[in-house]
Design an enzyme around this catalytic site. Sequence first.
Site, PDB file in Angstrom:
ATOM      1  N   GLU A 161      -4.577  17.883 -10.994  1.00  0.00           N
ATOM      2  CA  GLU A 161      -5.019  18.268 -12.398  1.00  0.00           C
ATOM      3  C   GLU A 161      -6.648  18.200 -12.434  1.00  0.00           C
ATOM      4  O   GLU A 161      -7.104  17.605 -13.376  1.00  0.00           O
ATOM      5  CB  GLU A 161      -4.658  16.979 -13.365  1.00  0.00           C
ATOM      6  CG  GLU A 161      -4.664  17.390 -14.874  1.00  0.00           C
ATOM      7  CD  GLU A 161      -3.700  16.778 -15.857  1.00  0.00           C
ATOM      8  OE1 GLU A 161      -2.889  15.889 -15.441  1.00  0.00           O
ATOM      9  OE2 GLU A 161      -4.011  16.967 -17.223  1.00  0.00           O
ATOM     10  N   HIS A 176       0.518  19.157 -26.544  1.00  0.00           N
ATOM     11  CA  HIS A 176       0.242  17.694 -26.184  1.00  0.00           C
ATOM     12  C   HIS A 176      -0.821  16.873 -27.113  1.00  0.00           C
ATOM     13  O   HIS A 176      -0.853  15.725 -27.247  1.00  0.00           O
ATOM     14  CB  HIS A 176       0.337  17.388 -24.800  1.00  0.00           C
ATOM     15  CG  HIS A 176       1.687  17.348 -24.103  1.00  0.00           C
ATOM     16  ND1 HIS A 176       2.417  18.468 -24.109  1.00  0.00           N
ATOM     17  CD2 HIS A 176       2.346  16.322 -23.647  1.00  0.00           C
ATOM     18  CE1 HIS A 176       3.470  18.236 -23.751  1.00  0.00           C
ATOM     19  NE2 HIS A 176       3.464  16.852 -23.209  1.00  0.00           N
ATOM     20  N   ARG A 215       0.728  -1.307  -0.042  1.00  0.00           N
ATOM     21  CA  ARG A 215       0.040   0.040  -0.112  1.00  0.00           C
ATOM     22  C   ARG A 215       0.713   1.298  -0.010  1.00  0.00           C
ATOM     23  O   ARG A 215       0.339   2.496   0.468  1.00  0.00           O
ATOM     24  CB  ARG A 215      -0.964   0.092   1.109  1.00  0.00           C
ATOM     25  CG  ARG A 215      -1.988  -1.063   1.408  1.00  0.00           C
ATOM     26  CD  ARG A 215      -3.044  -0.793   1.854  1.00  0.00           C
ATOM     27  NE  ARG A 215      -4.029  -1.837   1.821  1.00  0.00           N
ATOM     28  CZ  ARG A 215      -4.029  -2.845   2.814  1.00  0.00           C
ATOM     29  NH1 ARG A 215      -2.899  -2.976   3.741  1.00  0.00           N
ATOM     30  NH2 ARG A 215      -4.828  -4.153   2.921  1.00  0.00           N
ATOM     31  N   ARG A 234      -3.173  22.713 -14.100  1.00  0.00           N
ATOM     32  CA  ARG A 234      -1.930  22.015 -14.632  1.00  0.00           C
ATOM     33  C   ARG A 234      -2.165  21.452 -15.790  1.00  0.00           C
ATOM     34  O   ARG A 234      -1.267  21.007 -16.672  1.00  0.00           O
ATOM     35  CB  ARG A 234      -1.990  20.534 -13.524  1.00  0.00           C
ATOM     36  CG  ARG A 234      -0.765  19.677 -13.558  1.00  0.00           C
ATOM     37  CD  ARG A 234      -0.731  18.529 -12.749  1.00  0.00           C
ATOM     38  NE  ARG A 234       0.422  17.697 -12.989  1.00  0.00           N
ATOM     39  CZ  ARG A 234       0.883  16.708 -11.892  1.00  0.00           C
ATOM     40  NH1 ARG A 234       0.347  16.778 -10.658  1.00  0.00           N
ATOM     41  NH2 ARG A 234       1.835  16.107 -12.439  1.00  0.00           N
ATOM     42  N   LYS A 279       3.001  11.740 -10.863  1.00  0.00           N
ATOM     43  CA  LYS A 279       2.279  10.949 -11.649  1.00  0.00           C
ATOM     44  C   LYS A 279       3.125   9.515 -11.855  1.00  0.00           C
ATOM     45  O   LYS A 279       4.210   9.872 -12.422  1.00  0.00           O
ATOM     46  CB  LYS A 279       1.773  11.529 -12.945  1.00  0.00           C
ATOM     47  CG  LYS A 279       1.029  12.695 -12.788  1.00  0.00           C
ATOM     48  CD  LYS A 279       0.440  13.034 -14.357  1.00  0.00           C
ATOM     49  CE  LYS A 279      -0.482  14.044 -14.449  1.00  0.00           C
ATOM     50  NZ  LYS A 279      -0.906  14.428 -15.822  1.00  0.00           N
ATOM     51  N   ASN A 306      -0.101  21.006 -20.661  1.00  0.00           N
ATOM     52  CA  ASN A 306      -0.645  19.841 -22.058  1.00  0.00           C
ATOM     53  C   ASN A 306      -0.333  20.931 -23.358  1.00  0.00           C
ATOM     54  O   ASN A 306      -0.523  20.105 -24.540  1.00  0.00           O
ATOM     55  CB  ASN A 306      -1.922  19.548 -21.866  1.00  0.00           C
ATOM     56  CG  ASN A 306      -2.214  18.298 -22.370  1.00  0.00           C
ATOM     57  OD1 ASN A 306      -1.458  17.309 -22.072  1.00  0.00           O
ATOM     58  ND2 ASN A 306      -3.352  18.092 -22.817  1.00  0.00           N
ATOM     59  N   LYS A 348       7.419  23.777 -13.291  1.00  0.00           N
ATOM     60  CA  LYS A 348       6.640  22.613 -13.020  1.00  0.00           C
ATOM     61  C   LYS A 348       6.242  22.571 -11.781  1.00  0.00           C
ATOM     62  O   LYS A 348       4.882  22.156 -11.502  1.00  0.00           O
ATOM     63  CB  LYS A 348       7.222  21.323 -13.633  1.00  0.00           C
ATOM     64  CG  LYS A 348       6.370  20.257 -13.626  1.00  0.00           C
ATOM     65  CD  LYS A 348       6.328  19.211 -14.509  1.00  0.00           C
ATOM     66  CE  LYS A 348       5.095  18.025 -14.363  1.00  0.00           C
ATOM     67  NZ  LYS A 348       5.514  16.685 -14.757  1.00  0.00           N
ATOM     68  N   HIS A 361       0.249  14.088 -29.219  1.00  0.00           N
ATOM     69  CA  HIS A 361      -0.416  12.672 -28.699  1.00  0.00           C
ATOM     70  C   HIS A 361      -0.715  11.964 -30.239  1.00  0.00           C
ATOM     71  O   HIS A 361      -0.343  10.937 -30.762  1.00  0.00           O
ATOM     72  CB  HIS A 361      -1.369  12.626 -27.652  1.00  0.00           C
ATOM     73  CG  HIS A 361      -0.794  12.824 -26.599  1.00  0.00           C
ATOM     74  ND1 HIS A 361      -1.631  13.371 -25.543  1.00  0.00           N
ATOM     75  CD2 HIS A 361       0.286  12.812 -25.834  1.00  0.00           C
ATOM     76  CE1 HIS A 361      -0.653  13.547 -24.631  1.00  0.00           C
ATOM     77  NE2 HIS A 361       0.465  13.062 -24.612  1.00  0.00           N
ATOM     78  N   GLU A 406      10.036  19.659 -24.206  1.00  0.00           N
ATOM     79  CA  GLU A 406       9.440  20.006 -22.930  1.00  0.00           C
ATOM     80  C   GLU A 406       9.970  21.264 -22.256  1.00  0.00           C
ATOM     81  O   GLU A 406       9.162  22.112 -21.758  1.00  0.00           O
ATOM     82  CB  GLU A 406       9.255  19.077 -21.873  1.00  0.00           C
ATOM     83  CG  GLU A 406       8.623  17.904 -22.274  1.00  0.00           C
ATOM     84  CD  GLU A 406       7.230  17.804 -22.154  1.00  0.00           C
ATOM     85  OE1 GLU A 406       6.396  18.815 -21.822  1.00  0.00           O
ATOM     86  OE2 GLU A 406       6.627  16.797 -22.801  1.00  0.00           O
ATOM     87  N   HIS A 420       8.684  11.410 -27.762  1.00  0.00           N
ATOM     88  CA  HIS A 420       7.718  12.428 -27.320  1.00  0.00           C
ATOM     89  C   HIS A 420       7.937  13.982 -27.436  1.00  0.00           C
ATOM     90  O   HIS A 420       7.023  14.801 -27.711  1.00  0.00           O
ATOM     91  CB  HIS A 420       7.620  12.147 -25.767  1.00  0.00           C
ATOM     92  CG  HIS A 420       6.537  13.011 -24.950  1.00  0.00           C
ATOM     93  ND1 HIS A 420       5.109  12.932 -25.365  1.00  0.00           N
ATOM     94  CD2 HIS A 420       6.582  13.898 -24.120  1.00  0.00           C
ATOM     95  CE1 HIS A 420       4.433  13.569 -24.597  1.00  0.00           C
ATOM     96  NE2 HIS A 420       5.448  14.225 -23.857  1.00  0.00           N
TER      97      HIS A 420
HETATM   98 ZN    ZN Z   1       5.067  15.759 -22.295  1.00  0.00          ZN
END
Ligand code: ZN
Length: 361
Positions: A237, A248, A121, A241, A143, A245, A227, A252, A185, A265
């Site tokens: 988020e 992105h 846990r 936040r 994350k 993106n 960040k 993506h 980034e 990426h």
């Molecule tokens: Zn990214």
Amino acid sequence: MGEVNVILPENSYQIDIGKNLDDKVRAYFKGAGFSSRALVVTDSNVGRLYENAVEALLRSAGLAAETYRIPPGERSKCLAEAEKIYTRAIANGLDRKSVICALGGGVVGDLAGFVAATYMRGIPYVQMPTSLLAQVDSSVGGKVAVNHPSGKNLIGAFYQPKRVFIDLAFLSTLPPREICTGLGEIVKYGAIYDEAFFAYLEKNGPAILALESQALEHIVTRSVEIKADVVRQDERENGLRRILNFGHTIGHAIEKETQYVRYNHGEAVAIGMAGAAFISRALGLIDDTIVDRLLHLMETLHLPIKAKGCTADAMYKDIFHDKKTVDGQVNWVLLDALGHVTVRRDVPEEIVRDAMARIIE
Ligand code: ZN
Ligand code: ADP
């Protein structure tokens, strides 16, 4: 040497940035109160170069450290690999106060963090990111995730590390294209949050590409500060936040259309930022000068601004399947100044398609 603090309601943590952080790392592990067995998770590329040194360092801090190596690459970020790490953790006798150290790029960080979040846990974990992308992005913000056969990062949690050590010395062995993906980034942080930082990137392209210490330390520290600042205001988020993106949504789609192979990426995000800038201009939010500065900076840093092997039709469909699209509503993160963004939902289809046509080669 830089220090950034991520201040959260619970689980605040410190990030150290600099070259050769060994003394700081040793002092931290000596005093952190972890139980004696520790597991370092790395991949075989990074492990070959650095695991002996890191194991020795942790041992010098009094921990019985051992290393678990995963195969490099995104395919290791899966439940099957997580299970192997759980098995190893059990076999090694890790208990609830044992620490897991993620030594590697984003794949290692996300996977090791996911294991730490779920083993018994949740046990402590420490990030030692070794790729530029992981240093400025995935190691900050908590994350953690693994992929599912039907999508990236679908299984995961918000789980903050106890500490992050960003040692810039690791970057000397990083392949140039992996530097590039981090720079994508980094440009994003300047574009969305800090015009002066953007101007610094414009002025210092050659020093950055040559990985000069001062330039590297500045761009990593400023990126991490930005960040951390955003994450502090919106850990889970729900709002702010989202600005991270930027680039992105289209990025993506480009990654998907090129089977996650042609572009890494940060490169896909760079092209996506070009697309988002065209949309911003078409809506009258910014003028040509800003679009030109963004495109020019990305070219200076050897980032692509056009995608091969994509069609506007396919990309347009993809954006509605993006993980961040909720109820068919795309939250477009758009520039309304250099260093500032706004989120729009009402972008007409023709404007999106026109922007997509401009970024296809
Ligand atoms: Zn990214
Ligand atoms: P990310 O770009 O999200 O960090 P990965 O974790 O896959 O993605 O890392 C990118 C690649 O770079 C991997 O092949 C990894 O093994 C390699 N790598 C990471 N850090 C270093 C380093 N300091 N030196 C050499 N290779 C590295």
